[in-house]
Design a protein around this motif. Structure first.
Motif, short mmCIF file in Angstrom:
data_model
loop_
_atom_site.label_atom_id
_atom_site.label_comp_id
_atom_site.label_asym_id
_atom_site.label_seq_id
_atom_site.Cartn_x
_atom_site.Cartn_y
_atom_site.Cartn_z
N THR A 97 -6.14 17.35 18.35
CA THR A 97 -6.37 18.19 17.17
C THR A 97 -7.71 18.88 17.35
OG1 THR A 97 -5.17 16.61 15.78
CG2 THR A 97 -6.57 18.22 14.66
N TRP A 98 -7.70 20.22 17.20
CA TRP A 98 -8.93 20.98 17.38
C TRP A 98 -9.65 21.11 16.05
CZ3 TRP A 98 -9.65 26.90 18.27
CH2 TRP A 98 -10.94 27.13 18.76
N ALA A 99 -10.84 20.48 15.97
CA ALA A 99 -11.66 20.58 14.77
C ALA A 99 -12.54 21.83 14.78
CB ALA A 99 -12.54 19.34 14.62
N GLY A 100 -12.67 22.47 15.95
CA GLY A 100 -13.50 23.66 16.09
C GLY A 100 -14.52 23.49 17.20
N HIS A 101 -14.91 24.61 17.83
CA HIS A 101 -15.87 24.65 18.93
C HIS A 101 -15.42 23.67 20.04
CE1 HIS A 101 -19.41 26.32 20.62
NE2 HIS A 101 -20.03 25.16 20.73
N ALA A 102 -16.23 22.67 20.39
CA ALA A 102 -15.83 21.70 21.41
C ALA A 102 -15.46 20.36 20.80
CB ALA A 102 -16.96 21.52 22.42
N SER A 103 -15.20 20.33 19.51
CA SER A 103 -14.89 19.09 18.80
C SER A 103 -13.38 18.91 18.70
CB SER A 103 -15.51 19.11 17.40
OG SER A 103 -16.91 19.29 17.46
N TRP A 104 -12.89 17.84 19.31
CA TRP A 104 -11.47 17.49 19.28
C TRP A 104 -11.31 16.08 18.75
CZ3 TRP A 104 -7.57 20.83 20.93
CH2 TRP A 104 -7.98 21.98 21.62
N VAL A 105 -10.19 15.86 18.10
CA VAL A 105 -9.76 14.51 17.76
C VAL A 105 -8.66 14.17 18.76
CG1 VAL A 105 -8.90 12.97 15.97
CG2 VAL A 105 -10.25 14.99 15.33
N LEU A 106 -8.97 13.30 19.71
CA LEU A 106 -8.01 12.90 20.74
C LEU A 106 -7.40 11.57 20.35
CD1 LEU A 106 -9.96 13.65 24.07
CD2 LEU A 106 -8.59 15.20 22.67
N ARG A 107 -6.09 11.47 20.44
CA ARG A 107 -5.38 10.21 20.20
C ARG A 107 -4.74 9.83 21.52
NH1 ARG A 107 -4.28 11.26 14.79
NH2 ARG A 107 -4.14 9.02 14.37
N VAL A 108 -5.24 8.78 22.13
CA VAL A 108 -4.79 8.41 23.46
C VAL A 108 -4.81 6.90 23.61
CG1 VAL A 108 -7.14 8.81 24.32
CG2 VAL A 108 -5.23 8.71 25.94
N GLY A 109 -3.71 6.32 24.07
CA GLY A 109 -3.64 4.89 24.30
C GLY A 109 -3.93 4.05 23.08
N GLY A 110 -3.63 4.56 21.89
CA GLY A 110 -3.91 3.84 20.66
C GLY A 110 -5.31 4.03 20.13
N LEU A 111 -6.16 4.78 20.85
CA LEU A 111 -7.53 5.05 20.41
C LEU A 111 -7.62 6.42 19.75
CD1 LEU A 111 -9.67 3.88 23.48
CD2 LEU A 111 -8.96 2.54 21.48
N THR A 112 -8.58 6.56 18.82
CA THR A 112 -8.98 7.85 18.29
C THR A 112 -10.38 8.16 18.82
OG1 THR A 112 -7.67 7.58 16.27
CG2 THR A 112 -9.46 9.19 16.21
N VAL A 113 -10.48 9.24 19.58
CA VAL A 113 -11.71 9.60 20.28
C VAL A 113 -12.17 10.97 19.81
CG1 VAL A 113 -12.81 9.94 22.52
CG2 VAL A 113 -10.95 8.27 22.28
N LEU A 114 -13.44 11.10 19.46
CA LEU A 114 -14.03 12.40 19.14
C LEU A 114 -14.78 12.93 20.36
CD1 LEU A 114 -15.57 11.91 15.57
CD2 LEU A 114 -13.29 12.72 16.18
N THR A 115 -14.63 14.24 20.61
CA THR A 115 -15.40 14.88 21.67
C THR A 115 -16.47 15.77 21.03
OG1 THR A 115 -14.06 16.89 21.86
CG2 THR A 115 -13.32 14.96 23.08
N ASP A 116 -17.69 15.66 21.51
CA ASP A 116 -18.81 16.50 21.06
C ASP A 116 -18.70 16.82 19.56
OD1 ASP A 116 -19.61 16.46 23.68
OD2 ASP A 116 -19.32 18.57 24.07
N PRO A 117 -18.72 15.82 18.69
CA PRO A 117 -18.43 16.08 17.27
C PRO A 117 -19.52 16.86 16.57
CG PRO A 117 -19.04 13.79 17.61
CD PRO A 117 -18.93 14.40 18.97
N VAL A 118 -19.15 18.04 16.05
CA VAL A 118 -20.06 18.87 15.27
C VAL A 118 -19.32 19.24 13.99
CG1 VAL A 118 -21.42 20.99 15.15
CG2 VAL A 118 -21.20 19.78 17.34
N TRP A 119 -19.64 18.52 12.92
CA TRP A 119 -19.04 18.80 11.61
C TRP A 119 -20.02 19.55 10.70
CZ3 TRP A 119 -15.76 16.35 14.51
CH2 TRP A 119 -14.43 16.21 14.13
N SER A 120 -21.20 19.86 11.19
CA SER A 120 -22.20 20.56 10.40
C SER A 120 -21.81 22.03 10.22
CB SER A 120 -23.57 20.49 11.06
OG SER A 120 -24.04 19.16 11.13
N ARG A 121 -22.24 22.60 9.12
CA ARG A 121 -21.98 24.02 8.87
C ARG A 121 -22.86 24.90 9.74
NH1 ARG A 121 -24.15 27.85 5.24
NH2 ARG A 121 -22.65 29.52 4.72
#
Length: 346
Positions: A97-121
């Motif tokens: 799931t693409w949250a924007g920019h380089a931030s993804w919600v990855l669901r893999v092998g039963g894990l939820t992994v965030l990449t480079d999380p940037v939720w700031s405005r």
């Protein structure tokens, strides 16, 4: 430790990807989680291109443009944005799931992994984001791990990371662990290029990128930069490039990790080219990178969220679609998602 390949020296080819394919060189054994390590004072020797000197900086000050003009910003309302609930998954599901920019919600092998999380405005030195975050923080499931590609402010966002429990496992480049320890994160794993760690059966490999690091006036290249290959227990692989220019590392990553199912590759922040080509892919370069990796599918990122350079805001998306078509690749294998959208890897 598997030492980094020397830039400009090509490794021997590996067998073709398939059920019996073996990577070359062999993958490193996973390192212990949370291991405390001592690193070099600088990683300047890992640069694949010199950082801009005084002449380049003077030229940029004289003629460079860091923002698109009025016409280039006019398409902001047309940027694809389609937030939706996260897909239902189980331990056998791979979903992104693409949250924007380089931030993804990855669901893999039963894990939820965030990449480079940037939720700031807003991030330091950049106008506010031009599309909202695609996934409300409150709708996220418990986060099992975070991967960080490098320490630039649009990839390492302190206000977002403060929202996480301090015992969240975090996988970071060599030299960046201290930043997290100072913020009381307790499960921080630092890796060098080609090293790996494992969490609940999912393998996290840190791989090279054509980029650099800096967060203050005095820490240029004091920590490493790179991307991540996540391998599920069933062998499916997702590659997250982080931030990178185009270059020789992609073919080496593809040989070391054959059978990448999905490559998350940056397509934005590339103009002016003379200034940014060494550290940021343009859309055509991203498509070539996907091919060099041997990836079966590509999902573009690093565009349509923050205005970081001079290209029109919609241009990366239109150009990557054109480059994909011109390369003769199947349209269904380009996952050009709107911000907030998801895809499940069948």
């Amino acid at each position: 430790m598997d030492a980094p390949d020397a830039p400009g020296t090509d490794a021997p080819a590996a067998p073709a990807a398939g059920p019996l394919a073996q990577p070359f060189p062999p993958l490193a054994e996973p390192r212990p989680l949370g291991e405390r390590r001592v690193w070099p004072r600088t990683f300047h020797d890992r640069l694949t291109a010199p950082l801009p000197g005084l002449k380049a900086i003077a030229r940029f000050a004289r003629e460079g443009s860091v923002r698109p003009g009025k016409d280039g910003l006019a398409d902001i309302p047309r940027l694809p944005y389609a937030p939706a609930p996260l897909p239902r998954v189980d331990a056998r599901t791979v979903a992104v799931t693409w949250a924007g920019h380089a931030s993804w919600v990855l669901r893999v092998g039963g894990l939820t992994v965030l990449t480079d999380p940037v939720w700031s405005r807003r991030i330091l030195g950049t106008p506010a984001r031009i599309t909202p975050v695609g996934v409300p923080w409150e709708s996220l499931p418990p986060i099992d791990a975070v991967v960080i590609s490098h320490n630039h402010y649009d990839h390492l966002d302190a206000p977002t990371l403060r929202r996480l429990p301090r015992d969240t496992p975090v996988f970071v480049p060599a030299g960046l662990g201290g930043w997290f320890h100072r913020r009381r994160f307790t499960r921080v794993t630092e890796l060098d290029w080609w090293e790996a760690a494992e969490l609940s059966g999912v393998r996290f490999d840190f791989v090279p990128a054509h980029h650099w690091s800096k967060r203050s006036l005095t820490d240029t290249c004091r920590s490493l930069w790179g991307g991540w290959v996540l391998t599920a227990p069933d062998g499916r692989r997702v590659y997250f490039a982080g931030d990178t220019g185009y270059g020789h590392w992609f073919s080496r990553i593809g040989r070391r990790y054959p059978g990448i199912d999905l490559a998350l590759l940056p397509i934005g922040a590339y103009d002016p080219r003379w200034w940014l080509s060494d550290v940021h892919c343009d859309p055509g370069g991203a498509v070539r990178a996907a091919q060099a990796l041997g990836a079966r599918r590509m999902a573009p990122m690093h565009g349509g969220t923050f205005v970081l350079s001079a290209e029109p805001v919609l241009e990366p998306l239109t150009r990557v679609r054109t480059a994909w078509e011109q390369a003769g690749l199947a349209r269904e294998d380009l996952w050009d998602l709107p911000v907030g959208a998801s895809r499940v890897l069948e």
